[in-house]
Design a protein around this motif. Structure first.
Motif, mmCIF file in Angstrom:
data_model
loop_
_atom_site.group_PDB
_atom_site.id
_atom_site.type_symbol
_atom_site.label_atom_id
_atom_site.label_comp_id
_atom_site.label_asym_id
_atom_site.label_seq_id
_atom_site.Cartn_x
_atom_site.Cartn_y
_atom_site.Cartn_z
ATOM 1 N N VAL A 104 -4.016 -1.004 -5.228
ATOM 2 C CA VAL A 104 -5.250 -0.535 -4.599
ATOM 3 C C VAL A 104 -5.949 0.488 -5.485
ATOM 4 N N ASP A 105 -7.220 0.658 -5.234
ATOM 5 C CA ASP A 105 -7.994 1.683 -5.922
ATOM 6 C C ASP A 105 -7.514 3.059 -5.480
ATOM 7 N N SER A 114 -9.941 10.109 2.287
ATOM 8 C CA SER A 114 -9.778 8.688 2.607
ATOM 9 C C SER A 114 -9.281 8.547 4.042
ATOM 10 N N HIS A 127 0.270 7.220 -7.423
ATOM 11 C CA HIS A 127 -0.581 6.058 -7.701
ATOM 12 C C HIS A 127 -0.809 5.925 -9.204
#
Length: 115
Positions: free
Chosen positions: A4-5, A13, A67
């Motif tokens: 995912v971004d 978010s 991430h």
């Protein structure tokens, strides 16, 4: 998480908003909020608890840092977690992040004192 971004786990978010809403409830601290979200989204959100904090410290954004780490060097960390899953004989339904959670727990098993 690797697919995912970064915006999906960034400050502001929906995941971050959910964490704040949970954390702000009576008797729900940052650890419980994080574990609830990790349980709800096991392929997106990692567990961040006292053991992980003890092992890694308190980065400005654990989700964003992880991430980035999962995607570095052609996703080398992500691939290593998948290799560990296979070596342990775990089914593919177990996400790389859940494998990562077990690795953090070895920190405590090795005798490191966490507060």
């Amino acid at each position: 998480m690797v697919d995912v971004d970064a915006a999906v786990v960034a400050d502001g978010s929906p995941a971050d908003q959910a964490w704040h809403l949970l954390r702000d409830q009576a008797d729900v601290g940052w650890v419980i909020a994080g574990k609830l979200l990790a349980r709800k989204r096991p392929r997106l959100l990692p567990v961040y608890d006292r053991v992980v904090r003890c092992a890694l410290g308190s980065p400005p954004s654990f989700w964003l840092d992880l991430h980035a780490a999962l995607g570095e060097d052609g996703a080398a960390l992500y691939r290593r977690l998948l290799e560990l899953r296979q070596a342990a004989g775990l089914p593919e339904t177990v996400s790389a992040l859940r494998v990562c959670d077990v690795v953090w727990m070895s920190h405590r098993a090795l005798g490191h004192a966490c507060r």
